[in-house]
Write a protein that holds these residues in place. Structure first.
Motif, PDB file in Angstrom:
ATOM      1  N   ALA A   5       0.942  -1.007  -0.002  1.00 26.85           N
ATOM      2  CA  ALA A   5      -0.012   0.050   0.208  1.00 26.85           C
ATOM      3  C   ALA A   5       0.826   1.380  -0.069  1.00 26.85           C
ATOM      4  O   ALA A   5       1.888   1.053   0.803  1.00 26.85           O
ATOM      5  CB  ALA A   5      -0.893  -0.119   1.154  1.00 26.85           C
ATOM      6  N   SER A   6       0.354   2.134  -0.631  1.00 24.40           N
ATOM      7  CA  SER A   6       1.395   3.517  -1.016  1.00 24.40           C
ATOM      8  C   SER A   6       0.558   4.462  -1.408  1.00 24.40           C
ATOM      9  O   SER A   6      -0.675   4.454  -1.811  1.00 24.40           O
ATOM     10  CB  SER A   6       2.596   3.021  -1.738  1.00 24.40           C
ATOM     11  N   LEU A  19      -3.790   6.430  -4.012  1.00 26.15           N
ATOM     12  CA  LEU A  19      -3.352   5.575  -3.243  1.00 26.15           C
ATOM     13  C   LEU A  19      -3.399   4.380  -4.125  1.00 26.15           C
ATOM     14  O   LEU A  19      -4.045   4.064  -4.923  1.00 26.15           O
ATOM     15  CB  LEU A  19      -4.339   5.129  -1.908  1.00 26.15           C
ATOM     16  N   SER A  20      -2.624   3.302  -3.833  1.00 27.46           N
ATOM     17  CA  SER A  20      -2.349   2.021  -4.416  1.00 27.46           C
ATOM     18  C   SER A  20      -2.446   1.017  -3.352  1.00 27.46           C
ATOM     19  O   SER A  20      -1.825   1.271  -2.452  1.00 27.46           O
ATOM     20  CB  SER A  20      -1.525   2.018  -5.452  1.00 27.46           C
ATOM     21  N   CYS A  21      -2.972  -0.083  -3.817  1.00 24.16           N
ATOM     22  CA  CYS A  21      -2.822  -1.390  -2.975  1.00 24.16           C
ATOM     23  C   CYS A  21      -2.856  -2.572  -3.694  1.00 24.16           C
ATOM     24  O   CYS A  21      -3.873  -2.708  -4.400  1.00 24.16           O
ATOM     25  CB  CYS A  21      -3.862  -1.449  -1.844  1.00 24.16           C
ATOM     26  N   GLY A  22      -1.951  -3.407  -3.411  1.00 31.40           N
ATOM     27  CA  GLY A  22      -2.037  -4.431  -4.456  1.00 31.40           C
ATOM     28  C   GLY A  22      -0.942  -5.714  -4.114  1.00 31.40           C
ATOM     29  O   GLY A  22      -0.347  -5.569  -3.072  1.00 31.40           O
ATOM     30  N   VAL A  77      -5.289  -2.056  -6.870  1.00 31.68           N
ATOM     31  CA  VAL A  77      -6.440  -1.475  -6.942  1.00 31.68           C
ATOM     32  C   VAL A  77      -6.057  -0.081  -6.563  1.00 31.68           C
ATOM     33  O   VAL A  77      -5.181   0.308  -5.708  1.00 31.68           O
ATOM     34  CB  VAL A  77      -7.421  -1.992  -5.707  1.00 31.68           C
ATOM     35  N   TYR A  78      -6.531   0.971  -7.068  1.00 32.65           N
ATOM     36  CA  TYR A  78      -6.141   2.342  -6.950  1.00 32.65           C
ATOM     37  C   TYR A  78      -7.339   3.154  -6.432  1.00 32.65           C
ATOM     38  O   TYR A  78      -8.388   2.960  -6.850  1.00 32.65           O
ATOM     39  CB  TYR A  78      -5.659   3.115  -8.233  1.00 32.65           C
TER      40      TYR A  78
END
Length: 114
Positions: A5-6, A19-22, A77-78
Motif C-alpha cells: 500500500a502506498s 493511493l494504491s494497494c496490491g 487497486v487504486y
C-alpha cells in the motif's frame, strides 16, 4: 501475502493523491477491495469498494471526488482522491478480498492542510 500500500502524503486543500494497494505477481488474486480510513479516536470508516465485477460504491462524503479502480493485470487497486478536504485527513487502509480470504494492508497517512 503482504499487500503493498502506498500513495499517502501531505497535500493542500483541493489537491489530489492516488493511493494504491496490491500484490503484483502474487498468486493471491485480488477480486474485490475495500478502502477504509480512520481518524485517531474514531471508528474505521468504509470509504470505497470495488466489487469482483468492477462495480464501485462510495460513502456519500467522497462521492464525485474519489474514484476506485482495479488493474487486474497488476493485481492492484487504486483510489484516486481529488478535491481533497481537511476532513479527508486520516490513515487509509485497504482490505483485499480473494477466493483465499481477506487481507488488510498497512495504513497510509493522508494529511490535507487547510
Amino acid at each position: 501475502v503482504q499487500l503493498q500500500a502506498s500513495g499517502g502524503g501531505l497535500v493542500q486543500t483541493g489537491g489530489s493523491l492516488r493511493l494504491s494497494c496490491g500484490a503484483p505477481g502474487s498468486r493471491f488474486r485480488i477480486n474485490a477491495m475495500d478502502w477504509y480510513r480512520q481518524v485517531q479516536g474514531k471508528e474505521r470508516e468504509l470509504v470505497a469498494t470495488i466489487t469482483r465485477r468492477g462495480d464501485s460504491v462510495y460513502v456519500d462524503s467522497v462521492k464525485g471526488r474519489f474514484t476506485i479502480c482495479k488493474d487486474s493485470a497488476r493485481n492492484t487497486v487504486y483510489l484516486q482522491m481529488n478535491s481533497l478536504e481537511p476532513e479527508d485527513t486520516a490513515v487509509y487502509y485497504c482490505k483485499a478480498i480473494s477466493p483465499w480470504g481477506t487481507v488488510w494492508g498497512h495504513g497510509t497517512l493522508v494529511t490535507v492542510s487547510s
